[in-house]
Design a protein around this motif. Structure first.
Motif, PDB file in Angstrom:
ATOM      1  N   VAL A 291       0.971  -1.198   0.102  1.00 10.86           N
ATOM      2  CA  VAL A 291      -0.082  -0.083  -0.037  1.00 10.86           C
ATOM      3  C   VAL A 291       0.744   1.203   0.046  1.00 10.86           C
ATOM      4  CG1 VAL A 291      -1.740   1.135   1.370  1.00 10.86           C
ATOM      5  CG2 VAL A 291      -1.746  -1.319   1.115  1.00 10.86           C
ATOM      6  N   GLN A 295       0.793   2.949  -5.764  1.00  6.47           N
ATOM      7  CA  GLN A 295       0.054   2.050  -5.960  1.00  6.47           C
ATOM      8  C   GLN A 295      -1.345   2.669  -6.754  1.00  6.47           C
ATOM      9  OE1 GLN A 295      -2.085   1.835  -2.218  1.00  6.47           O
ATOM     10  NE2 GLN A 295      -3.769   0.523  -2.702  1.00  6.47           N
ATOM     11  N   TRP A 297      -4.863   3.402  -7.011  1.00  5.28           N
ATOM     12  CA  TRP A 297      -5.972   3.310  -6.123  1.00  5.28           C
ATOM     13  C   TRP A 297      -7.257   3.488  -6.967  1.00  5.28           C
ATOM     14  CZ3 TRP A 297      -8.735   7.601  -3.219  1.00  5.28           C
ATOM     15  CH2 TRP A 297      -9.198   6.892  -2.272  1.00  5.28           C
ATOM     16  N   LEU A 422      -6.548   7.571   2.167  1.00  7.17           N
ATOM     17  CA  LEU A 422      -6.835   6.081   2.203  1.00  7.17           C
ATOM     18  C   LEU A 422      -8.055   5.971   3.366  1.00  7.17           C
ATOM     19  CD1 LEU A 422      -3.522   4.237   2.366  1.00  7.17           C
ATOM     20  CD2 LEU A 422      -5.346   3.835   0.705  1.00  7.17           C
TER      21      LEU A 422
END
Length: 433
Positions: A291, A295, A297, A422
């Protein structure tokens, strides 16, 4: 008469609040206090240990090692830092986040053992992780160095194998302001007669000298092991044991192949005690995901999360962005950093590969103010390329509204920058057409 012990926390949140209050400094270099508490806890480290230090790439390297040994059927513990969303991410047992009850028990054990010894937040967390690992029947434990190496709490363990991924400028207020000073600190995790690896193709002389002083037989990327690519871009790993064909990596960036090479050397060097088949090596390595390390997303437009927070990481990020924008797509940055990082250095490296900078403050005591971010950017970025927002989710929403399907939105600058994104749900940043 001894005064009664204070009532101890019973939740992870309570413990984290408590250990933040234990020490006036968030960082205090030195091992004597941690070693004293470890002795009281009677920590014996009854498993193979790999310690991973370096400026960047530590998290990816730990993840690769963890995945390979898990694929091979071993019982694996892994300690990394910092976390992104929840503290439990720092301690993994056989691939799972540590349970709240086990973590609270670990904090309790350390607290009872430390008595009048003052420990920092990281030191408490490190000792708790080590205690938790010893309560499990583990075969191997992978430990990520928090800061530096020589005086980091993780270094109380004499690792069977130590990897320094690379050396560059970061944490200069603690480690020194040159690669040579920092290299000496990083080399402190090496031990005589144990496997010592350096993944930096141009390591500082200080690292080489310190390793030699310790009597270490240092194995180096580009000297003792390497990865080559065929015309078909097929990866081939080489060392004294022979050649290993590897597939592709899910982790993006050329530097991840350098991390992978050091991982492969480490696993092959420890074969006598922890044998791993070539198929397990390939499968574990190529399945690894991390993560926040470039990454993906979200797709179309691509939203990419990267914790890059120093010039070394910014140079790697630049190479990745240059590859992605070769088709003429625009690059938007959702950007924020901590005030004690080299913001101007990062901007200097990336200013010409990013079309628009959308900045907002991090919710952290060490966060750079928006005004300071603006001042650093103004030296390299035109006023029309810079947008200011109340918070990072708002910055992402703004970029998403403007981005075409083939554009790229890169969220970077700090673990805390990525964490802020996140923690939100899609409906908080994806606006309807």
């Amino acid at each position: 008469m001894l005064s009664p012990l204070p009532e101890l926390p019973v939740t992870v949140e309570g413990w984290l609040s408590y250990i933040e209050s234990l020490h006036p400094k968030s960082i205090e270099m030195g091992l004597s206090r941690v070693q004293a508490v470890a002795a009281r806890l009677q920590l014996a480290f009854p498993f193979t240990v790999i310690t991973v230090g370096g400026t960047n790439g530590k998290g990816s390297t730990c993840a690769m090692l963890e995945r390979i040994y898990a694929t091979a059927g071993y019982r694996v513990g892994c300690y990394t830092s910092p976390h992104l969303v929840q503290y439990q991410e720092r301690v993994r047992l056989n691939g799972d986040l540590i349970g709240d009850e086990v973590l609270c028990a670990a904090f309790t054990a350390v607290e009872l053992a430390r008595e009048d010894i003052s420990l920092t937040y990281f030191e408490m967390g490190t000792l708790a992780a080590l205690w938790a690992f010893e309560q499990q029947p583990l075969d191997i434990v992978i430990l990520e160095v928090g800061l530096g190496g020589r005086l980091d709490a993780v270094n109380i363990v004499d690792a069977d194998c130590a990897i320094v991924t690379n050396v560059d400028l970061d944490h200069m207020e603690f480690l020194g302001d040159t690669r040579e000073l920092i290299g000496h600190e990083k080399a402190g995790i090496y031990r005589k007669s144990q496997v010592a690896i350096c993944g930096d193709v141009q390591p500082p002389v200080s690292l080489l000298n310190h390793a030699a002083t310790l009597g270490v037989s240092l194995k180096r990327l580009g000297v003792d092991y390497r990865i080559d690519f065929s015309q078909q871009q097929e990866a081939q790993y080489h060392d004294a044991q022979g050649t290993l064909a590897i597939g592709s990596l899910r982790l993006f960036g050329d530097y991840q192949w350098q991390n992978a090479a050091s991982v492969l050397y480490a696993v092959r060097a420890l074969q006598a005690g922890l044998p791993v088949t070539e198929e397990d090596l390939r499968q574990g390595l190529t399945a690894t995901e991390v993560v926040g390390r470039f990454q993906y997303w979200h797709r179309s437009p691509d939203v990419i999360l990267d914790v890059a927070h120093n010039p070394h990481a910014a140079r790697a990020l630049r190479r990745n962005l240059q590859q992605l924008s070769a088709d003429g797509s625009r690059v938007f940055a959702v950007f924020s950093m901590l005030s004690d990082k080299d913001i101007a250095g990062v901007v200097d490296i990336l200013h010409d590969v990013i079309d628009e900078w959308d900045i907002a403050p991090i919710q952290h005591p060490r966060a750079a103010s928006v005004e300071y971010l603006q001042a650093c950017l103004a030296q390299q970025v035109a006023e029309q390329q810079l947008k200011v927002h109340a918070d990072l989710p708002a910055a992402l929403r703004s970029c998403y509204k403007k981005a075409a399907k083939n554009d790229k939105i890169i969220v970077f600058g700090s673990f805390f920058t990525v964490a802020a994104i996140l923690e939100i749900t899609p409906d908080q940043w994806i606006s309807p057409n």
